[in-house]
Write a protein that holds these residues in place. Structure first.
Motif, PDB file in Angstrom:
ATOM      1  N   THR A  21       0.861  -1.183   0.000  1.00  0.00           N
ATOM      2  CA  THR A  21       0.000   0.000   0.000  1.00  0.00           C
ATOM      3  C   THR A  21       0.892   1.226   0.000  1.00  0.00           C
ATOM      4  O   THR A  21       2.058   1.174   0.403  1.00  0.00           O
ATOM      5  CB  THR A  21      -0.949   0.036   1.211  1.00  0.00           C
ATOM      6  N   GLY A  23       1.852   4.525   1.548  1.00  0.00           N
ATOM      7  CA  GLY A  23       1.786   5.366   2.741  1.00  0.00           C
ATOM      8  C   GLY A  23       0.503   5.224   3.521  1.00  0.00           C
ATOM      9  O   GLY A  23      -0.068   4.152   3.648  1.00  0.00           O
ATOM     10  N   ARG A  24       0.042   6.335   4.043  1.00  0.00           N
ATOM     11  CA  ARG A  24      -1.186   6.344   4.852  1.00  0.00           C
ATOM     12  C   ARG A  24      -2.447   6.314   4.004  1.00  0.00           C
ATOM     13  O   ARG A  24      -3.538   6.152   4.532  1.00  0.00           O
ATOM     14  CB  ARG A  24      -1.207   7.579   5.741  1.00  0.00           C
ATOM     15  N   THR A  25      -2.298   6.497   2.708  1.00  0.00           N
ATOM     16  CA  THR A  25      -3.491   6.514   1.845  1.00  0.00           C
ATOM     17  C   THR A  25      -4.124   5.142   1.726  1.00  0.00           C
ATOM     18  O   THR A  25      -5.312   5.039   1.461  1.00  0.00           O
ATOM     19  CB  THR A  25      -3.143   7.001   0.425  1.00  0.00           C
ATOM     20  N   GLY A  26      -3.321   4.107   1.873  1.00  0.00           N
ATOM     21  CA  GLY A  26      -3.837   2.752   1.737  1.00  0.00           C
ATOM     22  C   GLY A  26      -4.091   2.328   0.301  1.00  0.00           C
ATOM     23  O   GLY A  26      -4.603   1.255   0.048  1.00  0.00           O
ATOM     24  N   ARG A  27      -3.715   3.201  -0.678  1.00  0.00           N
ATOM     25  CA  ARG A  27      -3.881   2.836  -2.089  1.00  0.00           C
ATOM     26  C   ARG A  27      -3.022   1.606  -2.389  1.00  0.00           C
ATOM     27  O   ARG A  27      -1.884   1.508  -1.941  1.00  0.00           O
ATOM     28  CB  ARG A  27      -3.444   3.993  -2.993  1.00  0.00           C
ATOM     29  N   GLU A  97      -2.946  -5.747   1.478  1.00  0.00           N
ATOM     30  CA  GLU A  97      -1.506  -5.614   1.712  1.00  0.00           C
ATOM     31  C   GLU A  97      -0.893  -6.937   2.166  1.00  0.00           C
ATOM     32  O   GLU A  97      -1.431  -7.613   3.039  1.00  0.00           O
ATOM     33  CB  GLU A  97      -1.245  -4.537   2.754  1.00  0.00           C
TER      34      GLU A  97
END
Length: 141
Positions: A21, A23-27, A97
């Motif tokens: 993923t 970063g914090r975006t989780g994309r 992830e």
């Protein structure tokens, strides 16, 4: 010329990768196998278990190449706009992830496939376009 090639054919080179993923975006992000040499901004044809799409190679914070989206055409892939077929495919199969994926080399430097381990896919293998024609298409695309 298009030829149908199964993912377990001797001409298809498969690499195991693990979904990441961003970063914090989780994309979602699919790292490209170390054995392949791709530059950020490069466009690839990417089949998602038979669903043809286009993807742009991006670099993570470490400079490692990967793919964060797959789109209906090359222009949308460059812009990162429209339906992200990669995210939809991952959601449809409940992948997240750390999950393993197989990254298939169908036509080196041009066409690739992504599939779940244990799944067999038949690809419509397409020859890479002539470099001169690709350059012209890039200018107008």
């Amino acid at each position: 010329m298009t030829e149908r090639v199964p993912s377990d054919h001797a001409t298809v080179d498969s690499h195991r990768v693990h979904l990441e993923t961003v970063g914090r975006t989780g994309r979602p992000r699919v790292p490209l196998p170390d054995a392949l040499d791709h530059d950020p901004e490069e466009l690839l044809r990417l089949s998602l278990e038979g669903d043809e799409a286009h993807a742009q190679v991006t670099a993570d914070l470490r400079g490692e190449p990967g793919v964060e989206g797959a789109y209906p055409d090359a222009q949308l892939a460059r812009a990162g706009e429209g339906e992200n077929r990669l995210a939809a495919w991952l959601d449809r199969h409940g992948l997240g992830e750390g999950d393993p994926l197989l990254f298939d080399v169908v036509t080196a430097g041009y066409q690739y496939g992504l599939r779940r381990p244990g799944e067999r896919v038949v690809y419509d293998a397409v020859e890479a376009p002539d470099d001169g024609l690709a350059d012209i298409a890039e200018k107008f695309g």
